[in-house]
Scaffold this motif. Structure first.
Motif, short mmCIF file in Angstrom:
data_model
loop_
_atom_site.label_atom_id
_atom_site.label_comp_id
_atom_site.label_asym_id
_atom_site.label_seq_id
_atom_site.Cartn_x
_atom_site.Cartn_y
_atom_site.Cartn_z
N ARG A 28 2.62 1.96 -13.57
CA ARG A 28 4.17 1.64 -14.01
C ARG A 28 4.70 0.98 -12.68
O ARG A 28 5.87 0.31 -13.01
N GLY A 29 4.02 0.48 -11.86
CA GLY A 29 4.39 -0.53 -10.79
C GLY A 29 5.42 0.35 -9.92
O GLY A 29 6.05 -0.31 -9.23
N TYR A 30 5.19 1.55 -9.76
CA TYR A 30 6.22 2.43 -8.93
C TYR A 30 5.92 2.46 -7.30
O TYR A 30 4.57 2.32 -7.45
N SER A 31 6.96 2.27 -6.47
CA SER A 31 6.56 2.34 -5.10
C SER A 31 6.58 3.95 -4.94
O SER A 31 7.17 4.51 -5.63
N LEU A 32 6.04 4.32 -3.64
CA LEU A 32 6.33 5.68 -3.18
C LEU A 32 7.89 5.99 -3.24
O LEU A 32 8.28 7.05 -3.45
N HIS A 33 8.68 4.97 -2.86
CA HIS A 33 10.15 5.17 -2.60
C HIS A 33 10.85 5.28 -3.91
O HIS A 33 11.90 6.22 -4.18
N GLU A 34 10.37 4.65 -5.07
CA GLU A 34 10.83 4.78 -6.46
C GLU A 34 10.50 6.14 -6.96
O GLU A 34 11.39 6.82 -7.54
N ILE A 35 9.59 6.65 -6.61
CA ILE A 35 8.99 8.13 -7.38
C ILE A 35 9.75 9.10 -6.26
O ILE A 35 10.46 10.07 -6.82
N SER A 36 10.16 8.70 -5.12
CA SER A 36 10.81 9.57 -4.17
C SER A 36 12.23 9.78 -4.60
O SER A 36 12.89 10.87 -4.87
N ASP A 37 12.73 8.57 -4.93
CA ASP A 37 14.10 8.47 -5.65
C ASP A 37 14.47 9.15 -6.89
O ASP A 37 15.42 9.87 -7.14
N ARG A 38 13.48 9.37 -7.71
CA ARG A 38 13.53 9.90 -9.10
C ARG A 38 13.09 11.25 -9.13
O ARG A 38 13.44 12.30 -9.85
N THR A 39 12.53 11.81 -7.90
CA THR A 39 12.13 13.34 -7.64
C THR A 39 12.83 13.98 -6.46
O THR A 39 12.71 15.34 -6.68
N ASN A 40 13.43 13.43 -5.65
CA ASN A 40 14.25 14.07 -4.65
C ASN A 40 12.85 14.59 -3.49
O ASN A 40 13.16 15.63 -2.85
N LEU A 41 11.79 14.02 -3.49
CA LEU A 41 10.80 14.42 -2.86
C LEU A 41 10.40 13.45 -1.89
O LEU A 41 10.43 12.17 -2.11
#
Length: 94
Positions: A28-41
């Motif tokens: 999906r081309g996500y960065s760790l920060h994008e995953i973090s923003d979507r999950t609050n982790l």
């Protein structure tokens, strides 16, 4: 009957969750920060899960799979498997 791809994903959720997150992140081309923003982790926590340095609890798995990757169908299959296994364990311990 479930297709082979979905069963592979469900098995990865159970046995190789960090590897699945890594694959989905790359696809999906996500960065760790994008995953973090979507999950609050935190990005560092996600990184440690991907690398296998942290164990992901069920709640964390659901958070990442649903809020980040929108994998509702796979999560439903996985939860049914978890519940079925729990019932099997209960029968053994009774």
């Amino acid at each position: 009957m479930l297709n082979e791809e979905k069963m592979t994903i469900v098995k990865m959720i159970d046995e190789r969750f960090g590897e699945l997150v890594k694959v989905m992140k790359k696809e999906r081309g996500y960065s760790l920060h994008e995953i973090s923003d979507r999950t609050n982790l935190s990005p560092s926590y996600i990184y440690r899960v991907i690398r296998g340095h942290r164990f992901a609890l069920l709640e964390t798995k659901l958070n990442i799979l649903l809020n980040c990757f929108k994998m509702e169908e796979e999560v439903e299959i996985y939860l049914k498997m978890v519940i079925k296994n729990k019932e099997s364990l209960k029968k053994i311990t009774d």
